[in-house]
Design an enzyme around this catalytic site. Structure first.
Site, PDB file in Angstrom:
ATOM      1  N   TYR A  41       0.857  -1.202   0.000  1.00  0.00           N
ATOM      2  CA  TYR A  41       0.000   0.000   0.000  1.00  0.00           C
ATOM      3  C   TYR A  41       0.875   1.228   0.000  1.00  0.00           C
ATOM      4  O   TYR A  41       1.795   1.338   0.806  1.00  0.00           O
ATOM      5  CB  TYR A  41      -0.913   0.024   1.235  1.00  0.00           C
ATOM      6  CG  TYR A  41      -2.358  -0.065   0.828  1.00  0.00           C
ATOM      7  CD1 TYR A  41      -2.943   0.983   0.108  1.00  0.00           C
ATOM      8  CD2 TYR A  41      -3.119  -1.187   1.091  1.00  0.00           C
ATOM      9  CE1 TYR A  41      -4.257   0.894  -0.325  1.00  0.00           C
ATOM     10  CE2 TYR A  41      -4.432  -1.279   0.659  1.00  0.00           C
ATOM     11  CZ  TYR A  41      -4.999  -0.234  -0.048  1.00  0.00           C
ATOM     12  OH  TYR A  41      -6.281  -0.320  -0.497  1.00  0.00           O
ATOM     13  N   GLU A  43      -0.447   4.774  -0.729  1.00  0.00           N
ATOM     14  CA  GLU A  43      -1.240   5.990  -0.989  1.00  0.00           C
ATOM     15  C   GLU A  43      -0.363   7.224  -0.849  1.00  0.00           C
ATOM     16  O   GLU A  43       0.440   7.326   0.079  1.00  0.00           O
ATOM     17  CB  GLU A  43      -2.413   6.068   0.003  1.00  0.00           C
ATOM     18  CG  GLU A  43      -3.551   5.138  -0.362  1.00  0.00           C
ATOM     19  CD  GLU A  43      -4.740   5.280   0.582  1.00  0.00           C
ATOM     20  OE1 GLU A  43      -4.650   6.043   1.566  1.00  0.00           O
ATOM     21  OE2 GLU A  43      -5.762   4.623   0.321  1.00  0.00           O
ATOM     22  N   ASP A 186      -5.936  13.060 -25.707  1.00  0.00           N
ATOM     23  CA  ASP A 186      -5.974  11.681 -25.213  1.00  0.00           C
ATOM     24  C   ASP A 186      -5.344  10.817 -26.296  1.00  0.00           C
ATOM     25  O   ASP A 186      -5.970  10.488 -27.302  1.00  0.00           O
ATOM     26  CB  ASP A 186      -7.430  11.294 -24.955  1.00  0.00           C
ATOM     27  CG  ASP A 186      -7.589   9.831 -24.554  1.00  0.00           C
ATOM     28  OD1 ASP A 186      -6.593   9.090 -24.601  1.00  0.00           O
ATOM     29  OD2 ASP A 186      -8.721   9.452 -24.206  1.00  0.00           O
ATOM     30  N   THR A 212      -3.236   5.726 -22.320  1.00  0.00           N
ATOM     31  CA  THR A 212      -3.125   4.399 -21.728  1.00  0.00           C
ATOM     32  C   THR A 212      -1.695   3.933 -21.990  1.00  0.00           C
ATOM     33  O   THR A 212      -1.009   4.454 -22.879  1.00  0.00           O
ATOM     34  CB  THR A 212      -4.093   3.392 -22.383  1.00  0.00           C
ATOM     35  OG1 THR A 212      -3.857   3.384 -23.784  1.00  0.00           O
ATOM     36  CG2 THR A 212      -5.552   3.758 -22.120  1.00  0.00           C
ATOM     37  N   LYS A 215      -1.665   0.139 -25.156  1.00  0.00           N
ATOM     38  CA  LYS A 215      -2.013   0.025 -26.573  1.00  0.00           C
ATOM     39  C   LYS A 215      -0.713   0.081 -27.396  1.00  0.00           C
ATOM     40  O   LYS A 215       0.138  -0.778 -27.205  1.00  0.00           O
ATOM     41  CB  LYS A 215      -3.053   1.074 -26.923  1.00  0.00           C
ATOM     42  CG  LYS A 215      -4.365   0.815 -26.134  1.00  0.00           C
ATOM     43  CD  LYS A 215      -5.465   1.808 -26.388  1.00  0.00           C
ATOM     44  CE  LYS A 215      -6.650   1.504 -25.477  1.00  0.00           C
ATOM     45  NZ  LYS A 215      -7.706   2.532 -25.573  1.00  0.00           N
ATOM     46  N   ARG A 221      -1.574  -2.883 -18.733  1.00  0.00           N
ATOM     47  CA  ARG A 221      -2.777  -2.070 -18.628  1.00  0.00           C
ATOM     48  C   ARG A 221      -2.507  -0.990 -17.597  1.00  0.00           C
ATOM     49  O   ARG A 221      -2.029  -1.271 -16.500  1.00  0.00           O
ATOM     50  CB  ARG A 221      -3.972  -2.905 -18.181  1.00  0.00           C
ATOM     51  CG  ARG A 221      -4.147  -4.213 -18.931  1.00  0.00           C
ATOM     52  CD  ARG A 221      -5.546  -4.755 -18.795  1.00  0.00           C
ATOM     53  NE  ARG A 221      -6.418  -3.974 -19.633  1.00  0.00           N
ATOM     54  CZ  ARG A 221      -6.447  -4.085 -20.966  1.00  0.00           C
ATOM     55  NH1 ARG A 221      -5.709  -4.968 -21.597  1.00  0.00           N
ATOM     56  NH2 ARG A 221      -7.238  -3.306 -21.682  1.00  0.00           N
TER      57      ARG A 221
HETATM   58  C1  LIG Z   1      -8.708   2.872 -24.732  1.00  0.00           C
HETATM   59  C2  LIG Z   1      -9.021   4.292 -24.571  1.00  0.00           C
HETATM   60  C3  LIG Z   1      -9.237   4.865 -23.314  1.00  0.00           C
HETATM   61  C4  LIG Z   1      -9.517   4.114 -22.050  1.00  0.00           C
HETATM   62  O1  LIG Z   1      -8.828   3.086 -21.689  1.00  0.00           O
HETATM   63  P1  LIG Z   1      -9.267   1.999 -20.606  1.00  0.00           P
HETATM   64  O2  LIG Z   1      -7.952   1.612 -20.087  1.00  0.00           O
HETATM   65  O3  LIG Z   1      -9.981   0.950 -21.378  1.00  0.00           O
HETATM   66  O4  LIG Z   1     -10.144   2.643 -19.585  1.00  0.00           O
HETATM   67  C5  LIG Z   1      -9.359   6.244 -23.230  1.00  0.00           C
HETATM   68  N1  LIG Z   1      -9.319   7.002 -24.333  1.00  0.00           N
HETATM   69  C6  LIG Z   1      -9.154   6.484 -25.555  1.00  0.00           C
HETATM   70  C7  LIG Z   1      -9.124   7.398 -26.730  1.00  0.00           C
HETATM   71  C8  LIG Z   1      -9.015   5.122 -25.723  1.00  0.00           C
HETATM   72  O5  LIG Z   1      -8.900   4.615 -26.949  1.00  0.00           O
END
Ligand SMILES: *Cc1c(COP(=O)(O)O)cnc(C)c1O
Length: 435
Positions: A41, A43, A186, A212, A215, A221
């Site tokens: 933990y 925080e 994003d 993220t 990807k 993740r």
């Molecule tokens: C995949 C994605 C997210 C969110 O990702 P999670 O980890 O699935 O919550 C946010 N914004 C965009 C543009 C995405 O493609």
């Protein structure tokens, strides 16, 4: 559990993974995720923790932060968000109040749930105004400007989950600056492409960048929120606001095993090989697009600038995505049904399928192999799409059951499935990992 783990590893090894938001992390990232760091933990933030025993955790989180700052060239990074959606939620919490107006790309046009979609928190707790893409698949900048001037949003989102063109960060930043809004980029899908210099960086233009890590960046993740110099110039408190929004605003203890794995992935992304990888992703996507179009498969925007393609199945009728996704699944080719701009059907029965090359590029496939995959895709689309249509009454799930029974016996699908299995034996994955 043992059987499911074994089966899933085998599924990943033997199939062709075309879901553009997925990837295959390195064995080192898998190893970091599987460490005893999960026990801790912590925080708070490095050197400001609410629990004892965090000396080594601080080292780990600081490594991740320093690597993120260096890689994306930003003055501030928060590596604690549990995933992309919580990261975006923290951005709202940092710069908006409940009920403020926000502007984001419409979900059926490729935008993400968290950019203001009506059933997501972002559409429920905020007054969200959607912008759209034009028929050619490019963001409608004129519409964005018009909506921005009319509604004066506090926050504008740029980013997408289904968008094939380079993002117009510069144009959107001019609009945001004109009305004094925050611009949040994003880059969940394209972070790896930004690192590999095959997509423009949003850093000179946006105030906040979220991504993220799982990807194209090819990490575990997870997610990061970065504040740019432009963001600090607009609001010197922005970094603290973001940090406070993540903790204690939205989250408790960070997932330290995930943080460690992010740090490992970021180190990998700093290597020249990663740039080669990112460039190959785009080369493969362009080759796949060309080969599909030669097979008379229609693509939204007639091609791609990045890692992603969106097949328009409306020449065969509406709502065909589900049939193609399921038929390809049987042939060990994985992709996902997806809405297309101005979809004549619904988000649950959309008229397109979305695919991409990050995962197969990690497997070592190159342009030559894209032709083979395009031929398999075309074969199954031509076999299945003209033959099956959604019943007018969508409660008639019997129709889908019958469809599933029939495709299980389909000779063309069976033949492609066999070819895929034998083809993918040439591309080993996770040698040495066995469950
Ligand atoms: C995949 C994605 C997210 C969110 O990702 P999670 O980890 O699935 O919550 C946010 N914004 C965009 C543009 C995405 O493609």
């Amino acid at each position: 559990m043992h059987a499911a783990l074994k089966n899933e590893l085998q599924r990943q090894r033997q199939g062709i993974e075309l879901i553009p938001s997925e990837n295959f992390v390195s064995a080192a990232v898998v190893e970091a995720l599987g460490t005893t760091l999960t026990n801790k933990y912590s925080e708070g933030y490095p050197k400001k923790r609410h629990y004892g025993g965090n000396h080594f955790i601080d080292e780990i989180e600081l490594l991740a932060i320093e690597r993120a700052k260096k890689l994306f060239v930003v003055p501030h990074a928060n590596v604690q968000p549990y995933s992309g959606s919580p990261a975006n939620m923290a951005v709202y919490f940092a710069v908006c109040n409940h009920g403020d107006t926000v502007l984001g790309l419409n979900l059926p046009d490729g935008g993400h749930l968290t950019h203001g979609w009506k059933v997501n928190f972002s559409g429920v707790f905020f007054k969200s105004i959607p912008y759209h893409v034009k028929a050619d698949g490019y963001i409608n900048i004129e519409e964005v400007r018009k909506l921005a001037l009319e509604y004066k949003p506090k926050l504008i989102w740029c980013g997408a989950s289904a968008y094939m063109r380079e993002f117009p960060f510069e144009e959107l930043s001019k609009i945001a600056d004109e009305i004094g809004a925050y611009l949040a980029a994003d880059i969940a899908h394209i972070a790896g492409l930004v690192i590999g210099n095959v997509h423009k960086s949003p850093v000179p233009f946006a105030h906040i960048v979220t991504t993220t890590t799982h990807k194209t960046l090819r990490g575990p993740r997870g997610a990061m929120i970065m504040v740019t110099q432009k963001g600090l110039d607009k609001d010197p408190q922005l970094a603290e606001k973001v940090d406070r929004a993540v903790f204690p605003g939205l989250q408790g203890g960070p997932h330290d095993h995930q943080t460690a794995a992010i740090a490992v992935a970021l180190a990998e992304a700093m290597k020249p090989e990663f740039t080669d990888y990112a460039q190959q992703i785009v080369k493969n996507a362009k080759a796949l697009a060309e080969a599909l179009m030669k097979n008379d498969i229609k693509l939204i925007s007639n091609g791609t600038d990045n890692h992603m393609l969106l097949i328009d199945l409306t020449p065969y009728g509406k709502g065909k995505g589900v049939f193609i996704q399921e038929a390809l699944d049987l042939a060990h080719i994985t992709l996902n049904k997806n809405t297309i701009p101005a979809d004549p059907s619904s988000p649950f029965y959309p008229s397109g399928v979305r695919l991409g090359t990050p995962a197969i590029t990690s497997r070592g496939l190159k342009e030559k192999e894209m032709q083979i995959i395009a031929d398999w895709l075309a074969k199954i689309i031509n076999e299945i799409a003209p033959r099956y249509s959604l019943p007018e009454d969508k409660t008639k799930l019997q129709y889908l059951d019958n469809f599933r029974k029939e495709i299980a016996e389909n000779q063309i699908i069976k033949q492609v499935a066999e070819e895929v299995l034998s083809f993918m034996k040439n591309y080993p994955l996770y040698d040495g990992i066995e469950y």
